[in-house]
Design a protein around this motif. Structure first.
Motif, short mmCIF file in Angstrom:
data_model
loop_
_atom_site.label_atom_id
_atom_site.label_comp_id
_atom_site.label_asym_id
_atom_site.label_seq_id
_atom_site.Cartn_x
_atom_site.Cartn_y
_atom_site.Cartn_z
N GLY A 46 0.83 -1.20 0.00
CA GLY A 46 0.00 0.00 0.00
C GLY A 46 0.86 1.24 0.00
N THR A 47 0.21 2.41 0.02
CA THR A 47 0.94 3.67 0.10
C THR A 47 1.06 4.08 1.56
OG1 THR A 47 -1.07 4.96 -0.15
CG2 THR A 47 0.14 4.40 -2.17
N PHE A 48 2.17 4.72 1.90
CA PHE A 48 2.46 5.12 3.27
C PHE A 48 3.07 6.51 3.21
CE2 PHE A 48 5.09 4.91 7.20
CZ PHE A 48 4.07 4.60 8.10
N THR A 49 2.34 7.51 3.71
CA THR A 49 2.77 8.90 3.60
C THR A 49 2.71 9.58 4.96
OG1 THR A 49 1.76 8.95 1.40
CG2 THR A 49 2.34 11.06 2.38
N PHE A 50 3.76 10.30 5.31
CA PHE A 50 3.76 11.03 6.58
C PHE A 50 2.98 12.33 6.43
CE2 PHE A 50 7.14 8.11 7.40
CZ PHE A 50 6.93 7.80 8.73
N ILE A 51 2.06 12.56 7.38
CA ILE A 51 1.27 13.79 7.43
C ILE A 51 1.97 14.78 8.35
CG2 ILE A 51 -0.95 14.79 8.11
CD1 ILE A 51 -2.12 11.97 7.76
N THR A 52 2.49 14.26 9.47
CA THR A 52 3.15 15.10 10.47
C THR A 52 4.48 14.49 10.88
OG1 THR A 52 1.00 15.77 11.37
CG2 THR A 52 2.92 16.16 12.75
N VAL A 53 5.52 15.28 10.78
CA VAL A 53 6.83 14.93 11.35
C VAL A 53 7.10 16.04 12.36
CG1 VAL A 53 9.29 14.69 10.90
CG2 VAL A 53 7.63 13.75 9.28
N PRO A 54 7.40 15.69 13.62
CA PRO A 54 7.58 16.72 14.63
C PRO A 54 8.69 17.72 14.28
CG PRO A 54 7.53 14.54 15.62
CD PRO A 54 7.60 14.35 14.15
N THR A 55 8.50 18.95 14.72
CA THR A 55 9.48 20.01 14.51
C THR A 55 10.83 19.59 15.08
OG1 THR A 55 7.75 21.69 14.64
CG2 THR A 55 10.01 22.44 14.99
N GLY A 56 11.87 19.80 14.30
CA GLY A 56 13.22 19.50 14.74
C GLY A 56 13.73 18.14 14.30
N TRP A 57 12.85 17.24 13.90
CA TRP A 57 13.26 15.90 13.43
C TRP A 57 13.58 15.98 11.94
CZ3 TRP A 57 13.54 11.35 16.35
CH2 TRP A 57 13.11 11.47 17.68
N THR A 58 14.64 15.31 11.52
CA THR A 58 14.99 15.26 10.11
C THR A 58 14.88 13.83 9.60
OG1 THR A 58 17.33 15.03 10.64
CG2 THR A 58 16.53 17.25 10.21
N TYR A 71 16.60 13.29 15.77
CA TYR A 71 16.39 14.52 16.52
C TYR A 71 17.76 14.96 17.01
CZ TYR A 71 14.27 17.83 19.78
OH TYR A 71 13.89 18.97 20.45
N PRO A 72 18.22 16.16 16.67
CA PRO A 72 19.62 16.54 16.92
C PRO A 72 19.93 17.04 18.33
CG PRO A 72 18.50 18.32 15.81
CD PRO A 72 17.50 17.19 15.94
N LYS A 73 19.04 16.78 19.27
CA LYS A 73 19.24 17.26 20.64
C LYS A 73 18.92 16.15 21.63
CE LYS A 73 17.12 21.69 19.41
NZ LYS A 73 16.03 22.57 19.75
N LYS A 74 19.23 16.42 22.89
CA LYS A 74 18.80 15.52 23.97
C LYS A 74 17.30 15.70 24.16
CE LYS A 74 23.21 15.79 26.27
NZ LYS A 74 23.79 14.89 27.22
N ILE A 75 16.61 14.63 24.54
CA ILE A 75 15.19 14.72 24.83
C ILE A 75 15.03 14.84 26.34
CG2 ILE A 75 12.96 13.54 24.70
CD1 ILE A 75 13.86 12.31 22.08
N GLN A 76 14.28 15.85 26.75
CA GLN A 76 14.09 16.13 28.18
C GLN A 76 13.06 15.17 28.79
OE1 GLN A 76 16.14 18.40 29.67
NE2 GLN A 76 17.02 18.35 27.60
N PRO A 77 13.06 14.99 30.12
CA PRO A 77 12.08 14.12 30.77
C PRO A 77 10.66 14.55 30.41
CG PRO A 77 13.72 14.87 32.36
CD PRO A 77 13.96 15.63 31.08
N CYS A 78 9.82 13.58 30.13
CA CYS A 78 8.40 13.76 29.78
C CYS A 78 8.18 14.44 28.42
CB CYS A 78 7.65 14.53 30.86
SG CYS A 78 7.70 13.69 32.45
N GLU A 79 9.24 14.76 27.69
CA GLU A 79 9.08 15.37 26.37
C GLU A 79 8.63 14.31 25.38
OE1 GLU A 79 11.52 18.58 23.63
OE2 GLU A 79 12.68 17.25 24.93
#
Length: 125
Positions: A46-58, A71-79
């Motif tokens: 089937g086809t598979f297309t991203f609608i949303t990629v979170p800000t900052g992710w490449t 994601y080019p940074k550390k992820i903070q607790p609960c983020e």
């Protein structure tokens, strides 16, 4: 850890929205300076297309089955970060399939058992 929609039902030709969430449930920031995940597309054709990629992710170089993101940074607790994709199955087969989110373990990570999550896909006519 990674979390994905628990189960979806897919009919041929009808788009299904799938969500994949990455959350740091630890008490501190991630130990690595970046975080990598791979989203494995559904197993049924089937086809598979991203609608949303979170800000900052490449996006990296996808293959026919795997979509890598960093994601080019550390992820903070609960983020949390949520990816949203549409999947449209092409054939009329029945049965089941899967899609998966996999987080690449980072140096210093003490619990890797929560780095994978699977979406069960019920194939219906």
């Amino acid at each position: 850890p990674g979390k994905a929609s628990a189960q979806v039902t897919s009919k041929a030709g009808t788009p299904v929205t799938m969500t994949y969430t990455v959350t740091n449930i630890g008490g501190g920031e991630t130990t690595a300076d970046s975080v990598a995940v791979s989203i494995i597309r559904p197993t049924a054709a089937g086809t598979f297309t991203f609608i949303t990629v979170p800000t900052g992710w490449t996006s990296g170089n996808p293959t026919t089955t795997t979509f890598p993101f960093t994601y080019p940074k550390k992820i903070q607790p609960c983020e949390s970060f949520t990816f949203v994709a549409n999947y449209t199955r092409l054939d009329n087969s029945t049965g089941s399939g899967t899609s998966r989110l996999a987080i690449v373990p980072t140096a210093g990570e003490t619990n890797t058992t929560n780095n994978n999550s699977t979406i069960a896909i019920k194939l219906s006519m």
